[in-house]
Scaffold this motif. Structure first.
Motif, PDB file in Angstrom:
ATOM      1  N   TYR A  99       0.804  -1.221   0.000  1.00  0.00           N
ATOM      2  CA  TYR A  99       0.000   0.000   0.000  1.00  0.00           C
ATOM      3  C   TYR A  99       0.840   1.275   0.000  1.00  0.00           C
ATOM      4  CZ  TYR A  99      -2.792   3.788   2.028  1.00  0.00           C
ATOM      5  OH  TYR A  99      -3.369   5.005   2.283  1.00  0.00           O
ATOM      6  N   GLN A 100       1.868   1.321   0.830  1.00  0.00           N
ATOM      7  CA  GLN A 100       2.623   2.567   0.983  1.00  0.00           C
ATOM      8  C   GLN A 100       3.404   2.959  -0.269  1.00  0.00           C
ATOM      9  OE1 GLN A 100       3.113  -0.241   2.674  1.00  0.00           O
ATOM     10  NE2 GLN A 100       5.263  -0.578   3.258  1.00  0.00           N
ATOM     11  N   TYR A 101       3.602   1.990  -1.190  1.00  0.00           N
ATOM     12  CA  TYR A 101       4.331   2.268  -2.422  1.00  0.00           C
ATOM     13  C   TYR A 101       3.400   2.463  -3.620  1.00  0.00           C
ATOM     14  CZ  TYR A 101       8.177   0.367   0.364  1.00  0.00           C
ATOM     15  OH  TYR A 101       9.097   0.121   1.349  1.00  0.00           O
ATOM     16  N   ASN A 102       2.108   2.256  -3.436  1.00  0.00           N
ATOM     17  CA  ASN A 102       1.150   2.374  -4.529  1.00  0.00           C
ATOM     18  C   ASN A 102       1.095   3.814  -5.036  1.00  0.00           C
ATOM     19  OD1 ASN A 102      -1.721   2.962  -5.607  1.00  0.00           O
ATOM     20  ND2 ASN A 102      -1.674   0.734  -5.550  1.00  0.00           N
ATOM     21  N   TYR A 103       1.018   3.990  -6.345  1.00  0.00           N
ATOM     22  CA  TYR A 103       1.076   5.335  -6.910  1.00  0.00           C
ATOM     23  C   TYR A 103      -0.085   6.226  -6.473  1.00  0.00           C
ATOM     24  CZ  TYR A 103      -2.330   3.988 -10.562  1.00  0.00           C
ATOM     25  OH  TYR A 103      -3.454   3.578 -11.249  1.00  0.00           O
ATOM     26  N   GLU A 108      -1.693  10.959  -3.386  1.00  0.00           N
ATOM     27  CA  GLU A 108      -2.370  11.681  -2.306  1.00  0.00           C
ATOM     28  C   GLU A 108      -1.359  12.424  -1.441  1.00  0.00           C
ATOM     29  OE1 GLU A 108      -5.923  10.137   0.099  1.00  0.00           O
ATOM     30  OE2 GLU A 108      -4.237   9.851   1.479  1.00  0.00           O
ATOM     31  N   GLU A 109      -0.235  11.784  -1.128  1.00  0.00           N
ATOM     32  CA  GLU A 109       0.805  12.446  -0.324  1.00  0.00           C
ATOM     33  C   GLU A 109       1.351  13.671  -1.059  1.00  0.00           C
ATOM     34  OE1 GLU A 109       3.719   9.480   0.486  1.00  0.00           O
ATOM     35  OE2 GLU A 109       2.400   8.282   1.778  1.00  0.00           O
ATOM     36  N   ASN A 110       1.610  13.520  -2.352  1.00  0.00           N
ATOM     37  CA  ASN A 110       2.152  14.628  -3.145  1.00  0.00           C
ATOM     38  C   ASN A 110       1.195  15.812  -3.190  1.00  0.00           C
ATOM     39  OD1 ASN A 110       4.329  12.986  -3.678  1.00  0.00           O
ATOM     40  ND2 ASN A 110       3.722  12.499  -5.781  1.00  0.00           N
ATOM     41  N   PHE A 317       7.616   6.888 -19.549  1.00  0.00           N
ATOM     42  CA  PHE A 317       8.093   5.584 -19.097  1.00  0.00           C
ATOM     43  C   PHE A 317       9.106   5.008 -20.088  1.00  0.00           C
ATOM     44  CE2 PHE A 317       5.152   5.781 -15.768  1.00  0.00           C
ATOM     45  CZ  PHE A 317       5.334   4.695 -14.918  1.00  0.00           C
ATOM     46  N   LYS A 318       8.918   5.303 -21.353  1.00  0.00           N
ATOM     47  CA  LYS A 318       9.851   4.822 -22.365  1.00  0.00           C
ATOM     48  C   LYS A 318      11.229   5.449 -22.158  1.00  0.00           C
ATOM     49  CE  LYS A 318      10.183   4.232 -27.391  1.00  0.00           C
ATOM     50  NZ  LYS A 318       9.519   4.523 -28.691  1.00  0.00           N
ATOM     51  N   ASN A 339       5.775   2.831  -9.761  1.00  0.00           N
ATOM     52  CA  ASN A 339       4.711   3.514  -9.027  1.00  0.00           C
ATOM     53  C   ASN A 339       5.130   4.923  -8.639  1.00  0.00           C
ATOM     54  OD1 ASN A 339       2.142   1.793  -7.983  1.00  0.00           O
ATOM     55  ND2 ASN A 339       3.859   0.429  -8.373  1.00  0.00           N
ATOM     56  N   ARG A 340       6.378   5.077  -8.229  1.00  0.00           N
ATOM     57  CA  ARG A 340       6.868   6.398  -7.833  1.00  0.00           C
ATOM     58  C   ARG A 340       6.863   7.365  -9.019  1.00  0.00           C
ATOM     59  NH1 ARG A 340      11.700   5.028  -6.362  1.00  0.00           N
ATOM     60  NH2 ARG A 340      11.046   4.368  -4.275  1.00  0.00           N
TER      61      ARG A 340
END
Length: 357
Positions: A99-103, A108-110, A317-318, A339-340
């Motif tokens: 959960y803590q690494y999910n984008y 939400e944190e950002n 991403f590419k 995810n980050r």
């Protein structure tokens, strides 16, 4: 006398049938108008529950909320002064990472760091597709009084999900019949699944499948990249998926909700080594047979025509994949780094001049 009685009965029967038909037609018209103004779960399928998480079940070192979503508990009533975003997607939104690494957690944190109190509700359920995104928005999303809706469209299978799972869905052409069925059934109940028990420890570098199986799975879904195919079946898949996105747009517009579609690339679109392996299977002599950006162009063209805000993650991403691995080995889903990066890109898009909360 008998003939007169029979004639009278036939007349009454005909009148009754006519009244029933008129009532049915008027009810159908009324329900369609009502659903246009105030969308209701009654007319939308809830088969997406087949892959839903079990309420309060463990997920690595986290616990799903009481709705079976990979998120903390939230109230139906939106907290005062809170900007609420719905995040709707499939297993990418649910995530294979903790959960803590999910984008969506990172998003939400950002956003909260910008000063605006923001709540991003993760409504991701593995196995969902575009029609399910529409259904869950109407069935469960609108009552949460969101300020924004985000749909996460995965190139790898979202074009195909509607056709692959059509037999699991029940779509009534008649709203009256749908209403009758809903009164009998009320709404699908679900027990949910335990997807990542506490006994499983997440390993960012652990392959999920062996090389052969992963390559074969990738090859099986790579027909979408063929240039100028002999048939247009994939084009019909695109049109089918876009129709659901258009319905979501119509509903969001009717509720005055801004909508953003985030396009998630498949690993083969960003991994040049995997691309070469797939090309060898298709036709080693024809380097130009596959166009790994074709589905994105087809989709974004439709989104532009419909005036739907979107963010295509493919080019970013590419570029980043040249230096950093962004997908879990042999898994198709993002690892922690992927995810980050997604959270950073979505944050930038939402906080840009035209998308500020």
């Amino acid at each position: 006398m008998q003939k007169l009685k029979l004639k009278a009965f036939s007349k009454i029967l005909g009148q009754t049938a006519l009244i029933a038909l008129i009532t049915f037609v008027m009810s159908e018209i009324t329900l369609r108008i009502y659903n246009k103004i105030n969308p209701s779960f009654v007319f939308y399928d809830s088969s997406y529950n087949r892959f839903r998480g079990k309420p309060n079940a463990p997920d690595y070192d986290f616990k799903l909320n009481s709705q079976g979503f990979k998120d903390v508990e939230f109230t139906v009533e939106k907290p005062a002064g809170t900007y609420r975003i719905l995040g709707i997607g499939d297993s990418f939104a649910y995530g294979v990472v903790p959960y803590q690494y999910n984008y969506l957690t990172l998003l939400e944190e950002n956003l909260n760091q910008s000063g605006q109190k923001t709540e991003v509700i993760n409504m991701g359920i593995p196995g969902m597709g575009p029609r399910d995104y529409l259904s869950i928005l109407v069935n469960e999303g609108l009552k949460l009084n969101p300020d924004k809706v985000m749909v996460f469209f995965y190139i790898g299978n979202d074009f195909l999900d509607n056709s692959l799972t059509a037999n699991l869905r029940t779509e009534e052409k008649s709203y009256v019949i749908a209403l009758i069925k809903s009164l009998i059934k009320i709404q699908s109940n679900y027990k949910g699944k335990v997807l990542n028990p506490t006994s499983v420890k997440y390993n960012d570098n652990q392959p999920t499948f062996n090389n052969q199986k992963y390559l074969q799975d990738t090859v099986n879904k790579s027909n979408m990249f063929v240039r100028n195919p002999a048939d247009s079946i994939f084009k019909s898949f695109v049109e089918d998926a876009v129709q659901d996105l258009l319905k979501i747009k119509q509903i969001c517009d009717s509720q005055k909700l801004p909508l953003t579609v985030v396009i998630i690339p498949d690993e083969v679109q960003v991994n040049s080594q995997l691309q070469q392996q797939v090309k060898q299977v298709f036709d080693p002599k024809n380097e130009n047979l596959l166009d790994f950006e074709l589905p994105n162009r087809m989709l974004t063209e439709q989104l532009q025509q419909a005036n739907i805000d979107y963010l295509d993650l493919l080019p970013y991403f590419k570029a980043s994949s040249q230096q950093t691995r962004l997908y879990k080995p042999n898994d198709t889903h993002w690892n922690i780094a992927g995810n980050r990066l997604a959270a950073e890109l979505i944050t930038q898009h939402l906080t840009s001049k035209n998308n500020q909360p």
